[in-house]
Structure formats: C-alpha cells, structure tokens
Design an enzyme around this catalytic site. Structure first.
Site, PDB file in Angstrom:
ATOM      1  N   GLN A 272       2.221  -6.127  -3.234  1.00 17.84           N
ATOM      2  CA  GLN A 272       2.554  -6.298  -1.764  1.00 17.84           C
ATOM      3  C   GLN A 272       3.884  -5.361  -1.705  1.00 17.84           C
ATOM      4  OE1 GLN A 272       1.611  -9.479  -3.269  1.00 17.84           O
ATOM      5  NE2 GLN A 272      -0.296  -8.738  -2.881  1.00 17.84           N
TER       6      GLN A 272
ATOM      7  N   ARG B  31      -9.947  -2.885   6.200  1.00 17.47           N
ATOM      8  CA  ARG B  31      -9.351  -3.093   7.741  1.00 17.47           C
ATOM      9  C   ARG B  31      -8.587  -1.870   7.964  1.00 17.47           C
ATOM     10  NH1 ARG B  31      -6.119  -8.648   7.524  1.00 17.47           N
ATOM     11  NH2 ARG B  31      -6.012  -8.149   5.479  1.00 17.47           N
ATOM     12  N   PRO B  32      -8.502  -1.244   9.450  1.00 17.51           N
ATOM     13  CA  PRO B  32      -7.727  -0.197   9.694  1.00 17.51           C
ATOM     14  C   PRO B  32      -6.201  -0.535   9.621  1.00 17.51           C
ATOM     15  CG  PRO B  32      -9.167  -0.952  11.433  1.00 17.51           C
ATOM     16  CD  PRO B  32      -9.284  -1.738  10.267  1.00 17.51           C
ATOM     17  N   ARG B  33      -5.523   0.189   8.695  1.00 15.13           N
ATOM     18  CA  ARG B  33      -4.228   0.003   8.775  1.00 15.13           C
ATOM     19  C   ARG B  33      -3.348   0.472  10.018  1.00 15.13           C
ATOM     20  NH1 ARG B  33      -3.871   2.601   2.716  1.00 15.13           N
ATOM     21  NH2 ARG B  33      -4.721   0.510   1.550  1.00 15.13           N
TER      22      ARG B  33
ATOM     23  N   ARG C 170       3.066  10.173  -0.507  1.00 16.51           N
ATOM     24  CA  ARG C 170       2.182  10.438   0.459  1.00 16.51           C
ATOM     25  C   ARG C 170       2.602  11.309   1.463  1.00 16.51           C
ATOM     26  NH1 ARG C 170      -2.381   7.564   3.112  1.00 16.51           N
ATOM     27  NH2 ARG C 170      -3.923   8.075   1.168  1.00 16.51           N
TER      28      ARG C 170
ATOM     29  N   LYS D 249       1.935   2.314  -5.027  1.00 20.33           N
ATOM     30  CA  LYS D 249       2.474   1.705  -6.517  1.00 20.33           C
ATOM     31  C   LYS D 249       1.482   1.937  -7.309  1.00 20.33           C
ATOM     32  CE  LYS D 249       2.750  -2.312  -4.176  1.00 20.33           C
ATOM     33  NZ  LYS D 249       2.204  -2.104  -3.129  1.00 20.33           N
ATOM     34  N   GLY D 250       0.266   1.833  -7.218  1.00 17.90           N
ATOM     35  CA  GLY D 250      -0.869   1.831  -8.259  1.00 17.90           C
ATOM     36  C   GLY D 250      -0.874   3.350  -8.773  1.00 17.90           C
ATOM     37  N   LYS D 251      -0.808   4.295  -8.198  1.00 21.42           N
ATOM     38  CA  LYS D 251      -0.668   5.881  -8.507  1.00 21.42           C
ATOM     39  C   LYS D 251       0.604   5.984  -9.379  1.00 21.42           C
ATOM     40  CE  LYS D 251       1.108   9.894  -8.048  1.00 21.42           C
ATOM     41  NZ  LYS D 251       1.079  11.267  -7.445  1.00 21.42           N
TER      42      LYS D 251
ATOM     43  N   ARG E 235       3.520 -28.801  -6.634  1.00 21.80           N
ATOM     44  CA  ARG E 235       3.179 -29.472  -8.011  1.00 21.80           C
ATOM     45  C   ARG E 235       1.789 -30.028  -8.106  1.00 21.80           C
ATOM     46  NH1 ARG E 235       8.858 -32.135  -7.019  1.00 21.80           N
ATOM     47  NH2 ARG E 235       7.774 -32.241  -4.980  1.00 21.80           N
TER      48      ARG E 235
ATOM     49  N   GLY F  39      -4.461  -4.372  -3.730  1.00 17.27           N
ATOM     50  CA  GLY F  39      -5.552  -3.474  -4.076  1.00 17.27           C
ATOM     51  C   GLY F  39      -4.689  -2.141  -4.412  1.00 17.27           C
ATOM     52  N   HIS F  40      -4.732  -2.001  -5.601  1.00 13.69           N
ATOM     53  CA  HIS F  40      -4.038  -0.830  -6.157  1.00 13.69           C
ATOM     54  C   HIS F  40      -4.919   0.437  -6.677  1.00 13.69           C
ATOM     55  CE1 HIS F  40      -0.465  -3.363  -7.336  1.00 13.69           C
ATOM     56  NE2 HIS F  40      -0.723  -3.526  -6.055  1.00 13.69           N
TER      57      HIS F  40
ATOM     58  N   ASP G  22       2.337  14.406   1.549  1.00 14.43           N
ATOM     59  CA  ASP G  22       1.199  15.510   1.873  1.00 14.43           C
ATOM     60  C   ASP G  22       0.420  15.326   3.214  1.00 14.43           C
ATOM     61  OD1 ASP G  22       0.462  13.434  -0.073  1.00 14.43           O
ATOM     62  OD2 ASP G  22      -1.724  14.359   0.150  1.00 14.43           O
TER      63      ASP G  22
ATOM     64  N   ASP H  87       0.794  -1.179  -0.045  1.00 18.30           N
ATOM     65  CA  ASP H  87      -0.063  -0.057   0.173  1.00 18.30           C
ATOM     66  C   ASP H  87       0.629   1.162   0.123  1.00 18.30           C
ATOM     67  OD1 ASP H  87      -2.200  -1.530   0.164  1.00 18.30           O
ATOM     68  OD2 ASP H  87      -2.290  -1.755   2.254  1.00 18.30           O
TER      69      ASP H  87
HETATM   70  P1  GDP Z   1      -0.801   0.284  -3.733  1.00 17.09           P
HETATM   71  O1  GDP Z   1      -1.206  -0.986  -2.989  1.00 17.09           O
HETATM   72  O2  GDP Z   1       0.754   0.374  -3.321  1.00 17.09           O
HETATM   73  O3  GDP Z   1      -1.094   0.640  -5.207  1.00 17.09           O
HETATM   74  O4  GDP Z   1      -1.346   1.511  -2.654  1.00 17.09           O
HETATM   75  P2  GDP Z   1      -3.068   1.591  -2.292  1.00 17.09           P
HETATM   76  O5  GDP Z   1      -3.615   1.992  -3.575  1.00 17.09           O
HETATM   77  O6  GDP Z   1      -3.529   0.478  -1.620  1.00 17.09           O
HETATM   78  O7  GDP Z   1      -2.779   2.733  -1.074  1.00 17.09           O
HETATM   79  C1  GDP Z   1      -2.333   3.887  -1.387  1.00 17.09           C
HETATM   80  C2  GDP Z   1      -3.252   5.247  -1.124  1.00 17.09           C
HETATM   81  O8  GDP Z   1      -2.760   6.372  -1.372  1.00 17.09           O
HETATM   82  C3  GDP Z   1      -4.451   5.080  -2.340  1.00 17.09           C
HETATM   83  O9  GDP Z   1      -5.684   5.620  -1.724  1.00 17.09           O
HETATM   84  C4  GDP Z   1      -3.871   6.000  -3.341  1.00 17.09           C
HETATM   85  O10 GDP Z   1      -4.893   6.811  -4.059  1.00 17.09           O
HETATM   86  C5  GDP Z   1      -3.295   7.036  -2.211  1.00 17.09           C
HETATM   87  N1  GDP Z   1      -2.054   7.796  -2.725  1.00 17.09           N
HETATM   88  C6  GDP Z   1      -0.950   7.619  -3.423  1.00 17.09           C
HETATM   89  N2  GDP Z   1       0.034   8.423  -3.601  1.00 17.09           N
HETATM   90  C7  GDP Z   1      -0.431   9.560  -2.532  1.00 17.09           C
HETATM   91  C8  GDP Z   1       0.070  10.579  -2.330  1.00 17.09           C
HETATM   92  O11 GDP Z   1       1.082  11.005  -2.515  1.00 17.09           O
HETATM   93  N3  GDP Z   1      -0.657  11.278  -1.519  1.00 17.09           N
HETATM   94  C9  GDP Z   1      -1.896  10.925  -1.086  1.00 17.09           C
HETATM   95  N4  GDP Z   1      -2.637  12.013  -0.323  1.00 17.09           N
HETATM   96  N5  GDP Z   1      -2.544   9.853  -1.528  1.00 17.09           N
HETATM   97  C10 GDP Z   1      -1.942   9.031  -2.308  1.00 17.09           C
HETATM   98  P1  IMO Z   2      -0.870  -4.279  -2.163  1.00 15.48           P
HETATM   99  O1  IMO Z   2      -0.290  -4.451  -3.728  1.00 15.48           O
HETATM  100  C1  IMO Z   2      -0.905  -4.750   1.788  1.00 15.48           C
HETATM  101  C2  IMO Z   2      -0.804  -8.657   3.610  1.00 15.48           C
HETATM  102  C3  IMO Z   2      -2.093  -9.297   4.304  1.00 15.48           C
HETATM  103  C4  IMO Z   2      -1.360 -10.014   5.463  1.00 15.48           C
HETATM  104  C5  IMO Z   2      -0.444 -10.739   4.583  1.00 15.48           C
HETATM  105  C6  IMO Z   2      -0.776 -12.191   4.111  1.00 15.48           C
HETATM  106  O2  IMO Z   2      -2.103  -3.480  -2.202  1.00 15.48           O
HETATM  107  O3  IMO Z   2       0.144  -3.357  -1.477  1.00 15.48           O
HETATM  108  P2  IMO Z   2      -2.250 -13.082   1.932  1.00 15.48           P
HETATM  109  O4  IMO Z   2      -3.657 -12.512   1.669  1.00 15.48           O
HETATM  110  O5  IMO Z   2      -1.433 -12.307   1.011  1.00 15.48           O
HETATM  111  O6  IMO Z   2      -1.875 -14.105   2.140  1.00 15.48           O
HETATM  112  O7  IMO Z   2      -1.737 -12.073   3.185  1.00 15.48           O
HETATM  113  O8  IMO Z   2      -0.245  -9.925   3.592  1.00 15.48           O
HETATM  114  N1  IMO Z   2      -1.088  -8.166   2.260  1.00 15.48           N
HETATM  115  C7  IMO Z   2      -1.020  -6.985   1.978  1.00 15.48           C
HETATM  116  N2  IMO Z   2      -0.785  -5.732   2.645  1.00 15.48           N
HETATM  117  N3  IMO Z   2      -0.916  -4.496   0.778  1.00 15.48           N
HETATM  118  C8  IMO Z   2      -1.103  -5.550  -0.217  1.00 15.48           C
HETATM  119  O9  IMO Z   2      -1.246  -5.597  -1.564  1.00 15.48           O
HETATM  120  C9  IMO Z   2      -1.130  -6.966   0.545  1.00 15.48           C
HETATM  121  N4  IMO Z   2      -1.278  -8.168   0.070  1.00 15.48           N
HETATM  122  C10 IMO Z   2      -1.086  -8.899   1.105  1.00 15.48           C
HETATM  123  O10 IMO Z   2      -2.901  -8.008   4.876  1.00 15.48           O
HETATM  124  O11 IMO Z   2      -0.791  -9.488   6.407  1.00 15.48           O
HETATM  125 MG    MG Z   3      -2.777  -1.651  -1.921  1.00 13.84          MG
END
Ligand code: GDP
Ligand code: IMO
Ligand code: MG
Length: 427
Positions: free
Chosen positions: A223, A302-304, A330, A16-18, A142, A40-41, A332, A13
């Site tokens: 991840q 879930r709360p991070r 992030r 990466k998606g951004k 396998r 979740g990107h 900001d 989180d």
């Molecule tokens: P990923 O799993 O690495 O793609 O990240 P997530 O999408 O799960 O979580 C990152 C969150 O931060 C998302 O809600 C993005 O839209 C948001 N985000 C990414 N970069 C920035 C930033 O620089 N500032 C802010 N405020 N939000 C950001």
């Molecule tokens: P992105 O790509 C944050 C965490 C789960 C759990 C552990 C194992 O959005 O960054 P799993 O279902 O993979 O067997 O769970 O890994 N986890 C992540 N945490 N971002 C993710 O992906 C995650 N993918 C798995 O919360 O702690």
């Molecule tokens: Mg994510």
C-alpha cells in the site's frame, strides 16, 4: 549493515515490487510487514512476469530468506495458490518463513466485508474485498486467530468456535445471510496447519539475530502512506500502517535499527478505490495517462484514477515517514506528453495551503495549484545515468526533489530490474 525499508509514498502501486526485486539482490532477508493480499506487486525479471500478493519480492534469489511478518494478515488459501504457482514456474519457495504473530484471514472476514461495503452503498470505500479490514478489526478487538494458533489444533478449535459463534449470530440476525459451517472451516484450516507449520516461527527473533550478525535486511512496504489509517484519507484508507513506523511494528525490528528509509513515488499520481484525490484528471489527459501507462489494478483489474503529481501530499509523506531518499518510478510513462504539471499547493476558499489536511471534507474542496513544465518528448527507457536524461526530464526530477525536500536516489524508467538509474547505492 544495511536495514532498508521501501515505503509506498502515495496511494499504492508506486512500483515497490519492481524496486524490491532489484534491491533484494544484496539482501539476506526480505520482509513484508503490512497489509495482506490486497497488495499486488508486479515483478518482471529473468524468471518471468509475476504478480505477488503475499510473497515477498525477494523470493527469486536462492540466498535470500523471505519473511511474512507479524504485521501482515494472511489468507492461507491465497498463499497456497501463490506458492503453488511460483513452484510450478520453477521458483524455490522453501526459504519462506511466516511470523507466528501474523493474523489469519478467515472466511467470515470476507463475508463481513462484502456486507459492510454493500451497506455503505454510494459511500463504499471500494476495498479489495479480501477481508483485510475485518481481519485487522478482529486483531485489535482481540478476537483474531494467528498463524501461531495453527501449531496447536486444539487451540485453533477453541478460538474458531468462539469467534464463529459471534460471527454466525451476526450473519443470521443482522445481515440475514447463511451461517458458516464450523466443521468445514476447521477442517480447511487444519489442512493449512499441516502445510505451513514447518514455516511458522518467531520471525522477529530471526531478523534481529540476522541484524546482529550484520546481514542486510530489506523491508518491503505494501500500500502507500496516503492509505495509512492515521495519515491517509481516512476513512478511505486501508487498515494497517504502510509507513516506516509500520515497518518496524510489522516486523519486530526496532526503529533505531533502520539504516535507510526509501520513499517510492510514481512520477504522477494514481488511486484505486474511492476517496478524495485533489489532482485527479477527469478528462482526456487523465484517460491518456491511464491508457499509455496501462493503469489498471494488479489485483482487481479496476481502472486506476490518474492525475498530476501531488507535491502537497508528497511532502507530508516524506515528513511522517522520515525518508532518507526517494525513488521516482515510471518516469518513462510521461515521455510522450507535451506538457507535465505538478501540484505545488492547494487552494481552498481563496486561501493557499500547503499542508495535507486531515479532513476529507476539506480535501474534497481543495483545488490543485498547478505548475506547468514542458514535456521532454523523448524516450527515457534506455537511460541508465542521470546526466543522460533529457534536460527537461532532469528539470522535472529536480523540481520534485525541491518540492518534496528529499534527495532522489533512484529513478525507474521501465519495469525491468536494469531499467533503473541509481544515483546512490543503499546497500
Ligand atoms: P506496487 O504495488 O508498488 O509493487 O506496484 P504495482 O506492481 O501494483 O504497479 C506498478 C506497475 O508499474 C507494475 O506493472 C510494474 O511492472 C510497473 N513499473 C514499475 N516501475 C516502472 C517503471 O519505471 N516504468 C514502467 N513503465 N513500469 C514500471
Ligand atoms: P499495493 O501494495 C493500491 C486500496 C483499495 C481501497 C483501500 C482499502 O499493491 O500498493 P483494503 O482492501 O485494503 O481494505 O482497501 O485501499 N488498496 C490499494 N491500492 N495498492 C495497494 O497495494 C492497495 N491495497 C489496498 O483499493 O481503496
Ligand atoms: Mg500494487
């Protein structure tokens, strides 16, 4: 021509998606290489707000081919829904390719994971319960079923029959849950086969031919390194490698073809699920960061868990991935804090250490050594060049750069593409 890997450097989180959505403008191919729909990107672009789980974040560009690589495990039901949703919102997904070597998540994987997590009770890993771990376990054992098996329904039938017999024995004799129906699963996966067969191919060959032609390729990590089964907080990890080496293995691109490895770090630390996190803030500041930054899971809601930037873990990430440069996201989200802190070392039994330990028992005992800096208390969201950041924000970034030992090429100050300070172009 560039072959750039974007790698999560913390516990996922990181944003990466951004960054991939932004960088993909210059790429011909965007490849997911690890994990599955545990990812979740979030992408916020002129088309809207999207939360992608399996689809590469390059899908929004008409000239870009999106690839789900061999290192991904695919739940076809999730893929169907995600692609249908994208299509309903006007996104053309016809250029999606799926590796014939990618493994499939089967309904029994999800049942197994539920049972395993339940059995662990208070020691549960806190997985996303998407069947990721059991699907990778079958790959290594396998006994997995791959996307390529969908191309021959007789092969699929045979493999499913063998696998399901074993799983059903376990369900009825160990877990005491109902057996799953062969006919139902077979029929369902034949439907997936009818839908996806035209998109399934040897994507490693496609990518290597593209690289030979000099076309730019972007590898999208899922991840983060601290969730890697080898270098993360094992066993509180995921089940495939989110690292740069995993990018090569999960896409079929050789290591010497990568031209840049970008590590993505959030400007602070978060974690979803269980496992040690030395800089976690179980106090008002932690709650404040969670609320300001809206740190709730993209997939699970879930709360991070939130805490200060952990430079000990960050250095290890940079080392094992070989980052050429890093992105800090992030920034900001720290704009309003009166003070910011960075963990420079750990203290354990009166001794200072600055290496990330392998043992979680040791890590659980580590106390963070925190360095405090004054906050900048000014908005950074509209800044587009480094020199225009508040001085204290610049100092914070420079200190991270120094502690990690790697140059910062990008700073993200908002969720939209343009909210990025680019100090060095990777393409
Ligand atoms: P990923 O799993 O690495 O793609 O990240 P997530 O999408 O799960 O979580 C990152 C969150 O931060 C998302 O809600 C993005 O839209 C948001 N985000 C990414 N970069 C920035 C930033 O620089 N500032 C802010 N405020 N939000 C950001
Ligand atoms: P992105 O790509 C944050 C965490 C789960 C759990 C552990 C194992 O959005 O960054 P799993 O279902 O993979 O067997 O769970 O890994 N986890 C992540 N945490 N971002 C993710 O992906 C995650 N993918 C798995 O919360 O702690
Ligand atoms: Mg994510």
């Amino acid at each position: 021509m560039p072959v750039v890997a974007v790698i999560g450097a913390q516990w996922g989180d990181e944003g990466k998606g951004k960054l991939v959505d932004m960088l993909a403008e210059k790429a011909k191919y965007v490849v997911r290489f690890s994990g599955g729909d545990n990812a979740g990107h979030t992408v916020v672009n002129p088309h809207g707000v999207f939360k992608l789980r399996l689809t590469p974040s390059g899908i929004f560009y008409k000239e870009t081919t999106s690839i789900i690589g061999n290192g991904v495990v695919i739940n076809p039901a999730v893929l169907n829904k995600e692609i249908d949703d994208l299509n309903k919102r006007g996104i053309d997904t016809s250029r999606l390719l799926i590796s014939d070597r990618a493994h499939l998540i089967m309904p029994y994987h999800i049942v197994i994971e539920g049972q395993e997590e339940k059995a662990l009770g208070g020691k549960a890993i806190g997985t996303t319960r998407k069947g990721i771990g059991p699907a990778f376990a079958d790959k290594v054992a396998r006994t997995g079923i791959r996307a390529g098996d969908l191309l021959d329904k007789e092969v699929l039938k045979g493999k499913l029959a063998t696998a399901l017999e074993k799983k059903n024995n376990m369900f009825t004799q160990v877990y005491y849950v109902e057996a799953l129906s062969f006919n139902t699963i077979y029929k369902q996966y034949c439907e997936y086969a009818d839908r996806w067969a035209p998109n399934i191919c040897d994507t490693s060959t496609v990518l290597n031919e593209a690289i030979t032609r000099g076309e730019p390729v972007l590898l999208e990590g899922a991840q983060g390194t601290l969730l890697d089964p080898d270098f993360g907080t094992y066993p509180f990890t995921t089940s495939s490698s989110p690292m740069s080496a995993g990018a090569c293995l999960g896409s079929g691109i050789a290591p010497n073809k990568l031209t840049h490895i970008l590590g993505v770090y959030k400007s602070y630390q978060t974690r979803v699920g269980a496992g040690p996190m030395p800089t976690e803030l179980n106090d008002e500041t932690g709650n404040k960061i969670r609320e300001i930054a809206h740190e709730y899971g993209t997939v699970s809601g879930r709360p991070r868990r939130c805490g200060w930037f952990d430079a000990v873990a960050a250095r290890m990430s940079a080392r094992v991935n070989g980052f050429n440069s890093i992105a800090i996201t992030r920034l900001d989200m720290l704009d309003t804090l009166p003070r910011v802190k960075i963990c420079t070392d750990y203290k354990i039994k009166g001794k200072t250490i600055n290496d990330f330990p392998a043992s979680i028992t040791t890590l659980e005992k580590c106390q963070p050594v925190l360095e405090e800096m004054p906050g900048w208390q000014a908005s950074t969201a509209k800044t587009r060049v480094f020199s225009e950041l508040p001085n204290r924000a610049k100092k914070y970034i420079k200190r991270l750069e120094e502690l990690i030992g790697c140059p910062v090429s990008m700073i993200s100050v908002g969720e939209r593409r343009e909210q990025t300070i680019v100090r060095r172009s990777l393409f």
